[in-house]
Design a protein around this motif. Structure first.
Motif, PDB file in Angstrom:
ATOM      1  N   GLU A   1      53.904  20.139 -11.054  1.00 11.92           N
ATOM      2  CA  GLU A   1      53.961  20.586  -9.681  1.00 11.92           C
ATOM      3  C   GLU A   1      53.027  20.855  -8.733  1.00 11.92           C
ATOM      4  O   GLU A   1      53.275  21.253  -8.099  1.00 11.92           O
ATOM      5  CB  GLU A   1      54.393  22.274 -11.027  1.00 11.92           C
ATOM      6  CG  GLU A   1      55.085  22.570 -11.836  1.00 11.92           C
ATOM      7  CD  GLU A   1      55.250  23.458 -12.443  1.00 11.92           C
ATOM      8  OE1 GLU A   1      54.746  23.296 -13.475  1.00 11.92           O
ATOM      9  OE2 GLU A   1      55.877  24.768 -12.486  1.00 11.92           O
ATOM     10  N   VAL A   2      51.902  20.345  -9.117  1.00 14.96           N
ATOM     11  CA  VAL A   2      50.489  20.599  -8.552  1.00 14.96           C
ATOM     12  C   VAL A   2      50.183  19.047  -8.627  1.00 14.96           C
ATOM     13  O   VAL A   2      49.110  18.295  -9.353  1.00 14.96           O
ATOM     14  CB  VAL A   2      50.064  21.848  -8.995  1.00 14.96           C
ATOM     15  CG1 VAL A   2      48.386  21.473  -7.885  1.00 14.96           C
ATOM     16  CG2 VAL A   2      50.475  22.996  -8.833  1.00 14.96           C
ATOM     17  N   VAL A   3      49.725  18.498  -7.282  1.00 14.36           N
ATOM     18  CA  VAL A   3      49.175  17.207  -7.357  1.00 14.36           C
ATOM     19  C   VAL A   3      47.552  17.579  -6.390  1.00 14.36           C
ATOM     20  O   VAL A   3      47.695  17.968  -5.398  1.00 14.36           O
ATOM     21  CB  VAL A   3      49.450  16.238  -6.574  1.00 14.36           C
ATOM     22  CG1 VAL A   3      48.785  15.403  -6.256  1.00 14.36           C
ATOM     23  CG2 VAL A   3      50.782  15.373  -7.299  1.00 14.36           C
ATOM     24  N   VAL A   4      46.310  17.372  -7.528  1.00 12.00           N
ATOM     25  CA  VAL A   4      45.719  17.578  -6.379  1.00 12.00           C
ATOM     26  C   VAL A   4      44.922  16.384  -5.532  1.00 12.00           C
ATOM     27  O   VAL A   4      44.498  15.184  -6.760  1.00 12.00           O
ATOM     28  CB  VAL A   4      44.419  18.544  -7.066  1.00 12.00           C
ATOM     29  CG1 VAL A   4      43.014  18.926  -6.699  1.00 12.00           C
ATOM     30  CG2 VAL A   4      44.946  19.925  -7.747  1.00 12.00           C
ATOM     31  N   LEU A   5      44.571  16.028  -4.721  1.00  7.93           N
ATOM     32  CA  LEU A   5      43.569  14.567  -4.488  1.00  7.93           C
ATOM     33  C   LEU A   5      42.286  15.190  -4.299  1.00  7.93           C
ATOM     34  O   LEU A   5      42.271  15.870  -2.859  1.00  7.93           O
ATOM     35  CB  LEU A   5      44.192  14.270  -3.274  1.00  7.93           C
ATOM     36  CG  LEU A   5      45.683  13.610  -3.697  1.00  7.93           C
ATOM     37  CD1 LEU A   5      46.930  12.845  -2.015  1.00  7.93           C
ATOM     38  CD2 LEU A   5      46.798  12.786  -4.422  1.00  7.93           C
ATOM     39  N   SER A   6      41.476  14.028  -4.418  1.00  7.45           N
ATOM     40  CA  SER A   6      40.224  13.831  -4.988  1.00  7.45           C
ATOM     41  C   SER A   6      39.910  13.764  -3.451  1.00  7.45           C
ATOM     42  O   SER A   6      38.688  14.339  -2.243  1.00  7.45           O
ATOM     43  CB  SER A   6      39.946  13.217  -6.222  1.00  7.45           C
ATOM     44  OG  SER A   6      39.644  11.906  -5.266  1.00  7.45           O
ATOM     45  N   HIS A   7      40.106  12.858  -2.061  1.00 14.96           N
ATOM     46  CA  HIS A   7      39.423  12.207  -1.330  1.00 14.96           C
ATOM     47  C   HIS A   7      40.222  11.038  -0.882  1.00 14.96           C
ATOM     48  O   HIS A   7      41.412  10.746  -2.133  1.00 14.96           O
ATOM     49  CB  HIS A   7      38.230  11.364  -1.720  1.00 14.96           C
ATOM     50  CG  HIS A   7      37.574  10.438  -2.786  1.00 14.96           C
ATOM     51  ND1 HIS A   7      38.117  10.531  -3.505  1.00 14.96           N
ATOM     52  CD2 HIS A   7      37.297   9.521  -2.255  1.00 14.96           C
ATOM     53  CE1 HIS A   7      37.924   9.006  -4.193  1.00 14.96           C
ATOM     54  NE2 HIS A   7      37.420   8.600  -3.120  1.00 14.96           N
ATOM     55  N   GLU A   8      40.212  10.899   0.498  1.00 15.18           N
ATOM     56  CA  GLU A   8      41.256   9.430   0.698  1.00 15.18           C
ATOM     57  C   GLU A   8      41.370   8.332   0.412  1.00 15.18           C
ATOM     58  O   GLU A   8      40.704   7.615   1.382  1.00 15.18           O
ATOM     59  CB  GLU A   8      41.482  10.572   1.908  1.00 15.18           C
ATOM     60  CG  GLU A   8      42.466   9.348   2.839  1.00 15.18           C
ATOM     61  CD  GLU A   8      42.949  10.298   4.511  1.00 15.18           C
ATOM     62  OE1 GLU A   8      42.111  10.728   4.666  1.00 15.18           O
ATOM     63  OE2 GLU A   8      43.826   9.578   4.829  1.00 15.18           O
ATOM     64  N   HIS A   9      41.178   7.818  -1.287  1.00 15.07           N
ATOM     65  CA  HIS A   9      41.058   6.829  -0.994  1.00 15.07           C
ATOM     66  C   HIS A   9      42.447   6.263  -1.702  1.00 15.07           C
ATOM     67  O   HIS A   9      42.600   6.865  -2.538  1.00 15.07           O
ATOM     68  CB  HIS A   9      39.905   6.336  -1.331  1.00 15.07           C
ATOM     69  CG  HIS A   9      38.347   5.975  -0.931  1.00 15.07           C
ATOM     70  ND1 HIS A   9      37.206   6.172  -1.173  1.00 15.07           N
ATOM     71  CD2 HIS A   9      38.398   6.137   1.168  1.00 15.07           C
ATOM     72  CE1 HIS A   9      36.262   5.779  -0.489  1.00 15.07           C
ATOM     73  NE2 HIS A   9      36.377   6.029   1.011  1.00 15.07           N
ATOM     74  N   LYS A  10      42.258   5.068  -1.334  1.00 14.18           N
ATOM     75  CA  LYS A  10      43.680   4.373  -1.947  1.00 14.18           C
ATOM     76  C   LYS A  10      44.011   4.815  -2.706  1.00 14.18           C
ATOM     77  O   LYS A  10      44.740   5.053  -3.660  1.00 14.18           O
ATOM     78  CB  LYS A  10      43.631   3.232  -0.763  1.00 14.18           C
ATOM     79  CG  LYS A  10      46.025   2.928  -1.235  1.00 14.18           C
ATOM     80  CD  LYS A  10      46.446   2.663  -0.188  1.00 14.18           C
ATOM     81  CE  LYS A  10      47.619   2.285  -0.227  1.00 14.18           C
ATOM     82  NZ  LYS A  10      48.911   2.667   0.858  1.00 14.18           N
ATOM     83  N   ASP A  11      42.923   4.454  -3.548  1.00 15.01           N
ATOM     84  CA  ASP A  11      43.539   3.826  -4.929  1.00 15.01           C
ATOM     85  C   ASP A  11      43.217   5.490  -5.709  1.00 15.01           C
ATOM     86  O   ASP A  11      43.363   5.584  -6.921  1.00 15.01           O
ATOM     87  CB  ASP A  11      41.910   3.309  -6.308  1.00 15.01           C
ATOM     88  CG  ASP A  11      40.947   3.623  -4.934  1.00 15.01           C
ATOM     89  OD1 ASP A  11      40.582   4.325  -4.192  1.00 15.01           O
ATOM     90  OD2 ASP A  11      39.672   4.019  -6.035  1.00 15.01           O
ATOM     91  N   HIS A  12      43.221   6.340  -4.956  1.00 16.81           N
ATOM     92  CA  HIS A  12      43.248   7.948  -5.857  1.00 16.81           C
ATOM     93  C   HIS A  12      44.590   8.346  -5.043  1.00 16.81           C
ATOM     94  O   HIS A  12      45.566   9.177  -5.264  1.00 16.81           O
ATOM     95  CB  HIS A  12      41.788   8.928  -5.184  1.00 16.81           C
ATOM     96  CG  HIS A  12      40.717   7.953  -5.490  1.00 16.81           C
ATOM     97  ND1 HIS A  12      40.633   8.796  -7.352  1.00 16.81           N
ATOM     98  CD2 HIS A  12      40.198   7.367  -5.539  1.00 16.81           C
ATOM     99  CE1 HIS A  12      39.674   7.900  -7.462  1.00 16.81           C
ATOM    100  NE2 HIS A  12      39.264   6.571  -6.399  1.00 16.81           N
ATOM    101  N   THR A  13      45.657   8.046  -3.908  1.00 12.66           N
ATOM    102  CA  THR A  13      46.554   8.855  -3.021  1.00 12.66           C
ATOM    103  C   THR A  13      47.703   7.828  -3.070  1.00 12.66           C
ATOM    104  O   THR A  13      48.735   8.073  -2.334  1.00 12.66           O
ATOM    105  CB  THR A  13      46.016   8.912  -1.933  1.00 12.66           C
ATOM    106  OG1 THR A  13      45.385   7.844  -1.083  1.00 12.66           O
ATOM    107  CG2 THR A  13      44.617   9.719  -1.569  1.00 12.66           C
ATOM    108  N   GLY A  14      47.297   6.652  -3.531  1.00 13.27           N
ATOM    109  CA  GLY A  14      48.127   4.988  -2.945  1.00 13.27           C
ATOM    110  C   GLY A  14      49.579   5.404  -4.127  1.00 13.27           C
ATOM    111  O   GLY A  14      50.879   5.919  -3.845  1.00 13.27           O
ATOM    112  N   GLY A  15      49.307   6.653  -5.241  1.00 11.71           N
ATOM    113  CA  GLY A  15      51.089   6.625  -6.404  1.00 11.71           C
ATOM    114  C   GLY A  15      51.609   8.109  -6.067  1.00 11.71           C
ATOM    115  O   GLY A  15      52.687   8.311  -6.198  1.00 11.71           O
TER     116      GLY A  15
END
Ligand SMILES: [Zn+2]
Ligand SMILES: [Zn+2]
Length: 261
Positions: A85-99
């Motif tokens: 229901e919720v995605v929290v993204l820590s920072h804008e590096h591809k290995d954290h946001t790409g999925g």
């Protein structure tokens, strides 16, 4: 006159039942993406993602780099991506946001919590793909039992996740670029409770042993009870944390499930 009393009793007992069920529901965290192995059936890849259930909303903290790997690991772990229901993204590096993009295709309408400074093109894309964007600056409640630290300043700014469990605070970090000790201090400042477990990327790969030992001492001074360094923490730091924490060191890799009762 008897009937209303019976109905009232049924109502009261069912209300108590629901309340105690909520209280007893365990908090469960499953690492669905990491470069450290744990469950041999899953794919390891550089990045981090953790699925969290047992709170008032089902969360995913970071998404790893590749949605194919993320979704296939989730499937093997019998986690339905549509339950997020919720995605929290820590920072804008591809290995954290790409999925994220692939996940939004499975389940549009997810709330996506990002630090406010994320690139506008990234934010536009989230909205275009059906995500409901929440921009974070300061400390905020995400849902019952989950909070963002807010943006922590550093050479790369980042938000971390705070889970308020019956055992104490669970702190989850993506890469801890603003330095893990600053993240720990921030959480101590925000929450009036001990840190039961700190888990995630501590960003200590390549750090000299002496410095890692000082950082571990800081963890002890701050009263952090258990540790689960993974992702970018580095093998040396993982080894030194394990030596210091012994049974309170949590081996974290892809597929690891942690339950808090
Ligand atoms: Zn990073
Ligand atoms: Zn990373």
């Amino acid at each position: 006159m008897k009937k209303p009393i019976i109905y009232l009793m049924i109502f009261i007992s069912s209300t108590i039942g629901v309340a105690s069920m909520n209280f007893l529901k365990p908090l469960e965290m499953t690492i669905v993406y990491d470069n450290n192995p744990y469950d041999k059936n899953l794919r390891t890849e550089w990045g981090f993602s953790c699925f969290i259930k047992g709170l008032s909303k089902t969360l995913l903290f970071d998404t790893g780099k590749d949605s194919k790997i993320l979704l296939s690991n989730m499937k093997k772990l019998e986690i339905d991506p549509r339950s997020v229901e919720v995605v929290v993204l820590s920072h804008e590096h591809k290995d954290h946001t790409g999925g994220l993009e692939g996940l939004l295709k499975e389940k549009p309408g997810i709330e996506v919590w990002v630090p406010y400074f994320f690139d506008s093109s990234f934010k536009e894309k989230v909205k275009k793909n059906g995500g409901r964007l929440a921009e974070v600056n300061g400390f905020r409640k995400i849902c019952d039992g989950a909070y963002t630290t807010g943006v922590i300043r550093g050479w790369i700014k980042e938000q971390s996740l705070i889970l308020d469990s019956p055992q104490g605070i669970i702190l989850m970090t993506g890469c801890a670029h603003p330095r893990i000790v600053n993240v720990i201090d921030k959480v101590k400042e925000l929450m009036d409770k001990d840190i039961h477990l700190a888990l995630g990327g501590f960003h200590l790969a390549g750090f000299p042993k002496k410095e890692i030992r000082e950082i571990i001492a800081h963890f002890r001074d701050a009263g952090v009870k258990k540790v689960g360094p993974c992702h970018c923490s580095g093998d040396e730091a993982r080894k030194l944390f394990e030596m210091e924490y012994g049974r309170d060191f949590v081996q974290v890799g892809v597929g690891r499930r942690i339950q808090i009762q």
